[in-house]
Design a protein around this motif. Structure first.
Motif, PDB file in Angstrom:
ATOM      1  N   THR A   1     -18.183 130.700 -18.209  1.00  0.00           N
ATOM      2  CA  THR A   1     -19.275 131.509 -17.669  1.00  0.00           C
ATOM      3  C   THR A   1     -20.635 130.862 -17.906  1.00  0.00           C
ATOM      4  OG1 THR A   1     -19.415 132.861 -19.679  1.00  0.00           O
ATOM      5  CG2 THR A   1     -18.000 133.683 -17.896  1.00  0.00           C
ATOM      6  N   GLY A   2     -20.686 129.941 -18.862  1.00  0.00           N
ATOM      7  CA  GLY A   2     -21.935 129.255 -19.174  1.00  0.00           C
ATOM      8  C   GLY A   2     -22.210 128.041 -18.313  1.00  0.00           C
ATOM      9  N   GLY A   3     -21.301 127.737 -17.377  1.00  0.00           N
ATOM     10  CA  GLY A   3     -21.551 126.640 -16.455  1.00  0.00           C
ATOM     11  C   GLY A   3     -20.698 125.412 -16.643  1.00  0.00           C
ATOM     12  N   SER A   4     -19.748 125.448 -17.563  1.00  0.00           N
ATOM     13  CA  SER A   4     -18.877 124.290 -17.770  1.00  0.00           C
ATOM     14  C   SER A   4     -18.005 124.047 -16.545  1.00  0.00           C
ATOM     15  CB  SER A   4     -17.973 124.531 -18.984  1.00  0.00           C
ATOM     16  OG  SER A   4     -17.000 123.521 -19.084  1.00  0.00           O
ATOM     17  N   ALA A   5     -17.750 122.781 -16.256  1.00  0.00           N
ATOM     18  CA  ALA A   5     -16.870 122.412 -15.152  1.00  0.00           C
ATOM     19  C   ALA A   5     -15.421 122.380 -15.610  1.00  0.00           C
ATOM     20  CB  ALA A   5     -17.251 121.040 -14.593  1.00  0.00           C
ATOM     21  N   GLY A   6     -15.179 122.586 -16.883  1.00  0.00           N
ATOM     22  CA  GLY A   6     -13.801 122.581 -17.354  1.00  0.00           C
ATOM     23  C   GLY A   6     -13.691 122.650 -18.859  1.00  0.00           C
ATOM     24  N   PHE A   7     -12.444 122.724 -19.285  1.00  0.00           N
ATOM     25  CA  PHE A   7     -12.116 122.948 -20.678  1.00  0.00           C
ATOM     26  C   PHE A   7     -10.860 122.150 -20.986  1.00  0.00           C
ATOM     27  CE2 PHE A   7     -10.776 125.300 -24.386  1.00  0.00           C
ATOM     28  CZ  PHE A   7     -11.963 125.748 -24.950  1.00  0.00           C
ATOM     29  N   LEU A   8     -10.925 121.278 -21.981  1.00  0.00           N
ATOM     30  CA  LEU A   8      -9.794 120.413 -22.346  1.00  0.00           C
ATOM     31  C   LEU A   8      -9.510 120.490 -23.835  1.00  0.00           C
ATOM     32  CD1 LEU A   8     -11.064 117.317 -20.441  1.00  0.00           C
ATOM     33  CD2 LEU A   8      -8.810 118.272 -20.084  1.00  0.00           C
ATOM     34  N   LEU A   9      -8.258 120.270 -24.173  1.00  0.00           N
ATOM     35  CA  LEU A   9      -7.898 120.142 -25.574  1.00  0.00           C
ATOM     36  C   LEU A   9      -8.048 118.689 -25.988  1.00  0.00           C
ATOM     37  CD1 LEU A   9      -4.714 122.388 -25.691  1.00  0.00           C
ATOM     38  CD2 LEU A   9      -7.039 122.955 -26.392  1.00  0.00           C
ATOM     39  N   LYS A  10      -8.423 118.463 -27.251  1.00  0.00           N
ATOM     40  CA  LYS A  10      -8.642 117.096 -27.720  1.00  0.00           C
ATOM     41  C   LYS A  10      -7.374 116.260 -27.709  1.00  0.00           C
ATOM     42  CE  LYS A  10     -12.600 117.923 -30.676  1.00  0.00           C
ATOM     43  NZ  LYS A  10     -13.113 117.858 -32.042  1.00  0.00           N
ATOM     44  N   ASP A  11      -6.212 116.908 -27.764  1.00  0.00           N
ATOM     45  CA  ASP A  11      -4.975 116.132 -27.748  1.00  0.00           C
ATOM     46  C   ASP A  11      -4.467 115.852 -26.330  1.00  0.00           C
ATOM     47  OD1 ASP A  11      -4.040 118.617 -26.988  1.00  0.00           O
ATOM     48  OD2 ASP A  11      -2.553 118.790 -28.593  1.00  0.00           O
ATOM     49  N   SER A  12      -5.311 116.094 -25.329  1.00  0.00           N
ATOM     50  CA  SER A  12      -4.939 115.800 -23.943  1.00  0.00           C
ATOM     51  C   SER A  12      -4.695 114.307 -23.783  1.00  0.00           C
ATOM     52  CB  SER A  12      -6.061 116.223 -22.978  1.00  0.00           C
ATOM     53  OG  SER A  12      -6.287 117.601 -23.055  1.00  0.00           O
ATOM     54  N   ALA A  13      -3.726 113.979 -22.950  1.00  0.00           N
ATOM     55  CA  ALA A  13      -3.416 112.574 -22.678  1.00  0.00           C
ATOM     56  C   ALA A  13      -4.594 111.915 -21.967  1.00  0.00           C
ATOM     57  CB  ALA A  13      -2.163 112.488 -21.808  1.00  0.00           C
ATOM     58  N   PRO A  14      -4.780 110.609 -22.153  1.00  0.00           N
ATOM     59  CA  PRO A  14      -5.874 109.908 -21.467  1.00  0.00           C
ATOM     60  C   PRO A  14      -5.860 110.119 -19.952  1.00  0.00           C
ATOM     61  CG  PRO A  14      -4.906 108.492 -23.142  1.00  0.00           C
ATOM     62  CD  PRO A  14      -4.043 109.718 -23.053  1.00  0.00           C
ATOM     63  N   ALA A  15      -4.677 110.161 -19.345  1.00  0.00           N
ATOM     64  CA  ALA A  15      -4.595 110.369 -17.894  1.00  0.00           C
ATOM     65  C   ALA A  15      -5.142 111.743 -17.517  1.00  0.00           C
ATOM     66  CB  ALA A  15      -3.152 110.215 -17.412  1.00  0.00           C
ATOM     67  N   GLU A  16      -4.874 112.748 -18.347  1.00  0.00           N
ATOM     68  CA  GLU A  16      -5.390 114.091 -18.067  1.00  0.00           C
ATOM     69  C   GLU A  16      -6.911 114.116 -18.215  1.00  0.00           C
ATOM     70  OE1 GLU A  16      -5.159 118.725 -19.556  1.00  0.00           O
ATOM     71  OE2 GLU A  16      -3.810 117.273 -20.479  1.00  0.00           O
ATOM     72  N   LEU A  17      -7.412 113.445 -19.216  1.00  0.00           N
ATOM     73  CA  LEU A  17      -8.858 113.352 -19.414  1.00  0.00           C
ATOM     74  C   LEU A  17      -9.521 112.720 -18.191  1.00  0.00           C
ATOM     75  CD1 LEU A  17     -11.294 113.754 -21.281  1.00  0.00           C
ATOM     76  CD2 LEU A  17     -10.766 111.535 -22.284  1.00  0.00           C
ATOM     77  N   MET A  18      -8.928 111.653 -17.661  1.00  0.00           N
ATOM     78  CA  MET A  18      -9.481 110.999 -16.473  1.00  0.00           C
ATOM     79  C   MET A  18      -9.422 111.934 -15.258  1.00  0.00           C
ATOM     80  SD  MET A  18     -10.849 108.283 -17.392  1.00  0.00           S
ATOM     81  CE  MET A  18     -11.297 107.739 -15.766  1.00  0.00           C
ATOM     82  N   ARG A  19      -8.322 112.697 -15.111  1.00  0.00           N
ATOM     83  CA  ARG A  19      -8.232 113.669 -14.009  1.00  0.00           C
ATOM     84  C   ARG A  19      -9.357 114.684 -14.110  1.00  0.00           C
ATOM     85  NH1 ARG A  19      -2.694 113.274 -14.825  1.00  0.00           N
ATOM     86  NH2 ARG A  19      -2.668 115.067 -16.202  1.00  0.00           N
ATOM     87  N   ALA A  20      -9.607 115.147 -15.329  1.00  0.00           N
ATOM     88  CA  ALA A  20     -10.661 116.139 -15.535  1.00  0.00           C
ATOM     89  C   ALA A  20     -12.028 115.568 -15.196  1.00  0.00           C
ATOM     90  CB  ALA A  20     -10.638 116.631 -16.986  1.00  0.00           C
ATOM     91  N   VAL A  21     -12.305 114.350 -15.625  1.00  0.00           N
ATOM     92  CA  VAL A  21     -13.601 113.720 -15.347  1.00  0.00           C
ATOM     93  C   VAL A  21     -13.756 113.508 -13.845  1.00  0.00           C
ATOM     94  CG1 VAL A  21     -14.956 111.600 -15.635  1.00  0.00           C
ATOM     95  CG2 VAL A  21     -13.837 112.664 -17.620  1.00  0.00           C
ATOM     96  N   ARG A  22     -12.696 113.028 -13.185  1.00  0.00           N
ATOM     97  CA  ARG A  22     -12.769 112.824 -11.732  1.00  0.00           C
ATOM     98  C   ARG A  22     -12.985 114.151 -11.006  1.00  0.00           C
ATOM     99  NH1 ARG A  22      -8.159 109.040 -12.620  1.00  0.00           N
ATOM    100  NH2 ARG A  22      -9.098 106.975 -12.603  1.00  0.00           N
ATOM    101  N   ALA A  23     -12.284 115.190 -11.444  1.00  0.00           N
ATOM    102  CA  ALA A  23     -12.439 116.505 -10.812  1.00  0.00           C
ATOM    103  C   ALA A  23     -13.876 117.000 -10.986  1.00  0.00           C
ATOM    104  CB  ALA A  23     -11.455 117.514 -11.408  1.00  0.00           C
ATOM    105  N   ALA A  24     -14.400 116.891 -12.189  1.00  0.00           N
ATOM    106  CA  ALA A  24     -15.767 117.335 -12.446  1.00  0.00           C
ATOM    107  C   ALA A  24     -16.764 116.531 -11.615  1.00  0.00           C
ATOM    108  CB  ALA A  24     -16.093 117.218 -13.935  1.00  0.00           C
ATOM    109  N   ALA A  25     -16.565 115.220 -11.552  1.00  0.00           N
ATOM    110  CA  ALA A  25     -17.472 114.365 -10.777  1.00  0.00           C
ATOM    111  C   ALA A  25     -17.433 114.719  -9.294  1.00  0.00           C
ATOM    112  CB  ALA A  25     -17.121 112.890 -10.978  1.00  0.00           C
TER     113      ALA A  25
END
Length: 195
Positions: free
Chosen positions: A73-97
């Motif tokens: 609700t504060g404007g974040s484009a997403g929420f990830l857990l720190k133990d997310s796989a690097p591929a998931e992190l990249m998907r999240a960054v690409r989605a946000a971008a």
């Protein structure tokens, strides 16, 4: 496919994030919830105020409903857990971008179930009324969003191309006046869609 340059800049304190995002002209910022001086959620509010074109992803060790709600609700484009796989992190960054939202699949079910169980009948009725503007096929796609499925996975489930699912998602977001697919997924769960 176009390629993109990714640069990483680290800051040790949440208070430094807005200044760094401005200086670096960051497209996407990853913020830890637990940072010294200024926590990630406070830094998120400051980033949204001072560099509104920068998309912010929140990282955390544990899924806590209150933090997820504040982030989304504060404007974040997403929420990830720190133990997310690097591929998931990249998907999240690409989605946000790309202007999309991203909620870690490992967190989606827990968060959505927590929210649904904490809400009363009134919220469910309001959600069902909002969904009355959707066609049967749009409701079907929305239910898959509520499960946390990607466009590709939803397409396989209902025998549609990924592009067709993306078109349905855009229509759903417009009709429901939701800013992103996470909000639509939460609305689907509030309404009991697909449960």
């Amino acid at each position: 496919m176009t390629s993109a340059w990714v640069g990483l800049v680290g800051v040790g304190r949440g208070a430094a994030a807005p200044r760094c995002a401005r200086t670096c002209r960051a497209d996407v910022v990853l913020l830890d919830i637990q940072m010294p001086v200024m926590d990630g959620l406070t830094a998120l509010a400051e980033l949204c105020r001072t560099v509104p074109d920068t998309r912010v992803l929140i990282l955390t060790t544990f899924v806590e409903q209150q933090n997820v709600l504040r982030a989304l609700t504060g404007g974040s484009a997403g929420f990830l857990l720190k133990d997310s796989a690097p591929a998931e992190l990249m998907r999240a960054v690409r989605a946000a971008a790309a202007g999309d939202a991203y909620l870690s699949p490992s967190a989606t079910r827990h968060v959505v179930d927590s929210l649904a169980s904490d809400q009363g009948t009134h919220r469910a009725e309001q959600a069902r009324r909002r969904l009355e503007v959707l066609t049967a096929r749009e409701l079907e796609v929305l239910a898959l969003l509520g499960e946390g499925l990607s466009n590709a996975d939803a397409g396989r489930r209902v025998h549609m191309s990924e592009a067709t699912v993306k078109t349905y998602v855009s229509r759903i977001l417009t009709k429901l006046e939701c800013e992103n697919r996470v909000q639509a997924a939460l609305l689907a769960r509030d309404a009991g869609l697909g449960t």
